[in-house]
Design a protein around this motif. Sequence first.
Motif, short mmCIF file in Angstrom:
data_model
loop_
_atom_site.label_atom_id
_atom_site.label_comp_id
_atom_site.label_asym_id
_atom_site.label_seq_id
_atom_site.Cartn_x
_atom_site.Cartn_y
_atom_site.Cartn_z
N VAL A 33 72.45 47.94 20.50
CA VAL A 33 72.97 47.20 21.65
C VAL A 33 73.72 48.19 22.54
CG1 VAL A 33 74.50 45.37 22.42
CG2 VAL A 33 73.13 45.06 20.35
N MET A 34 73.19 48.40 23.74
CA MET A 34 73.77 49.38 24.66
C MET A 34 74.87 48.77 25.53
SD MET A 34 72.01 52.03 23.77
CE MET A 34 72.24 53.28 25.02
N MET A 35 74.74 47.49 25.82
CA MET A 35 75.73 46.80 26.65
C MET A 35 75.54 45.30 26.53
SD MET A 35 73.93 47.88 30.27
CE MET A 35 74.87 46.83 31.35
N ARG A 36 76.60 44.56 26.78
CA ARG A 36 76.53 43.11 26.83
C ARG A 36 77.00 42.67 28.21
NH1 ARG A 36 75.41 40.54 22.20
NH2 ARG A 36 75.61 41.73 20.24
N GLU A 37 76.25 41.75 28.80
CA GLU A 37 76.53 41.35 30.17
C GLU A 37 76.82 39.86 30.26
OE1 GLU A 37 74.21 44.14 33.20
OE2 GLU A 37 72.94 42.63 32.28
N PRO A 38 77.86 39.47 30.96
CA PRO A 38 78.06 38.05 31.22
C PRO A 38 77.00 37.54 32.18
CG PRO A 38 79.63 39.35 32.45
CD PRO A 38 78.91 40.30 31.55
N PHE A 39 76.76 36.24 32.15
CA PHE A 39 75.81 35.65 33.08
C PHE A 39 76.47 35.34 34.41
CE2 PHE A 39 73.50 34.57 29.14
CZ PHE A 39 72.24 35.04 29.50
N LEU A 40 75.72 35.52 35.47
CA LEU A 40 76.13 35.11 36.81
C LEU A 40 75.15 34.07 37.31
CD1 LEU A 40 76.92 38.55 38.51
CD2 LEU A 40 78.49 37.03 37.28
N ALA A 41 75.64 33.17 38.14
CA ALA A 41 74.77 32.20 38.79
C ALA A 41 74.18 32.84 40.04
CB ALA A 41 75.55 30.95 39.15
N ALA A 42 72.87 32.81 40.15
CA ALA A 42 72.20 33.27 41.36
C ALA A 42 71.96 32.05 42.24
CB ALA A 42 70.88 33.96 41.01
N LEU A 43 72.57 32.04 43.43
CA LEU A 43 72.56 30.87 44.31
C LEU A 43 72.02 31.24 45.69
CD1 LEU A 43 76.24 29.84 43.52
CD2 LEU A 43 74.19 28.77 42.55
N PRO A 44 71.39 30.28 46.37
CA PRO A 44 71.01 30.54 47.76
C PRO A 44 72.25 30.90 48.57
CG PRO A 44 69.99 28.51 46.94
CD PRO A 44 71.00 28.94 45.91
N ILE A 45 72.16 31.89 49.42
CA ILE A 45 73.33 32.42 50.11
C ILE A 45 74.03 31.38 50.96
CG2 ILE A 45 72.09 33.22 52.16
CD1 ILE A 45 74.85 35.15 50.28
N GLY A 93 71.88 38.49 34.37
CA GLY A 93 72.90 39.37 33.84
C GLY A 93 73.68 40.03 34.97
N GLN A 94 74.88 40.44 34.69
CA GLN A 94 75.77 40.96 35.73
C GLN A 94 75.21 42.18 36.46
OE1 GLN A 94 80.20 40.98 35.18
NE2 GLN A 94 79.91 43.19 35.14
N SER A 95 74.55 43.09 35.75
CA SER A 95 74.03 44.30 36.40
C SER A 95 72.95 43.99 37.42
CB SER A 95 73.48 45.27 35.35
OG SER A 95 72.33 44.72 34.71
N ILE A 96 72.30 42.84 37.28
CA ILE A 96 71.22 42.49 38.19
C ILE A 96 71.75 42.18 39.59
CG2 ILE A 96 69.41 40.74 38.58
CD1 ILE A 96 69.18 40.66 35.48
N ALA A 97 73.03 41.84 39.67
CA ALA A 97 73.63 41.52 40.98
C ALA A 97 73.82 42.77 41.83
CB ALA A 97 74.97 40.82 40.78
N GLU A 98 73.76 43.95 41.24
CA GLU A 98 74.00 45.18 41.99
C GLU A 98 72.81 45.50 42.89
OE1 GLU A 98 74.95 48.29 39.27
OE2 GLU A 98 76.22 46.99 38.05
N SER A 157 76.60 35.84 26.32
CA SER A 157 76.24 36.98 27.14
C SER A 157 74.83 37.43 26.78
CB SER A 157 77.23 38.13 26.94
OG SER A 157 77.23 38.54 25.58
N ALA A 158 74.26 38.28 27.62
CA ALA A 158 72.95 38.85 27.35
C ALA A 158 73.13 40.25 26.79
CB ALA A 158 72.11 38.89 28.62
N ALA A 159 72.46 40.55 25.69
CA ALA A 159 72.54 41.89 25.10
C ALA A 159 71.40 42.74 25.64
CB ALA A 159 72.44 41.80 23.58
N VAL A 160 71.75 43.90 26.18
CA VAL A 160 70.74 44.87 26.61
C VAL A 160 70.57 45.86 25.47
CG1 VAL A 160 70.06 46.54 28.36
CG2 VAL A 160 71.40 44.53 29.01
N VAL A 161 69.36 45.94 24.96
CA VAL A 161 69.11 46.63 23.69
C VAL A 161 68.13 47.77 23.88
CG1 VAL A 161 68.19 46.34 21.34
CG2 VAL A 161 69.54 44.51 22.39
#
Length: 298
Positions: A162-174, A246-251, A268-272
């Motif tokens: 497991v390299m990192m664990r990420e909290p979930f974010l809601a992806a919403l229409p702007i 996952g949080q990194s996807i928002a970047e 959270s989502a585990a990145v493995v």
Amino acid sequence: MNLRQLRYFCEVVEAGSAALAAKRLFVAPTAVSMQLAQLEEHFGDALFDRSKRPMELTSLGKYFYPRAKELLSQARRLDEEARGIAIGNRGWLGIGFVRSALFSILPATIRRFRASHPDVHLDLVEVLSEYQAEQLQQGRIDVGISRFIGRFEQPTDLSFRVMMREPFLAALPIEHPLAAQDSVSALEFAQLPFILYPKDPKSPFGQQMVAVLRDAGASPLVAYEAIEIHTALALVGAGLGGTLVGQSIAENNRADVAFVRVHDIDESAAVVAMTRKFEESKLVAAFLESWVHVYSDR
């Protein structure tokens, strides 16, 4: 026929005589003459016309010389590449990755790895987490970058880190009212139609996201199923609903999508990183080390 004979032969051609070739090779002239004689005996014909001064190549010699040069060049390249692989500076590395890794995990890691290993060929293979184990076992990839929710199957011949664990974010229409908030609840988020991904019979990831929302007291309605995350986010941007990421996807992502924290989701989502068990490749170790450095610097 051996490489020494080829090298001595080519040196004689380029120097113009066996005596000059011997000086350039730092050997005795008799050593050069002996190697040439053995080579001609192997072919059963002369490579040089020694009746002329300076001696000239025969028709056999003219045919053989450029091909011998190319073979020597290939041997040098092979030697350099093999030595590079032995010390971990050259070679080939297969990287399997889930598409969500393209947003931040993979590019940053590749940039760091390439800086120290510019001569390594990276073969990048997009493959869902559930298919990466088979790809590793078949030797198609050497590292799998995967993403899981909760427990997942771990074959005994593979290693999982497991390299990192990420909290979930809601992806919403702007333009959705919730997009202006600092955070939302699972219940608020579930009022939007849910966009599930990836659409694949072997992947439980989408249904696991739905279960995460239900565990938080929400009842999401799956309105759309997308094959992969880029499509899902495009549907969100079009105003058709929302999804979890996952949080990194928002970047560095879409301008028509807002990414908002869901404050009452604990999962959270585990990145493995998947590798073969007892993997000894120095390149695999260097790639994983690049990943660690990238995220320790954040």
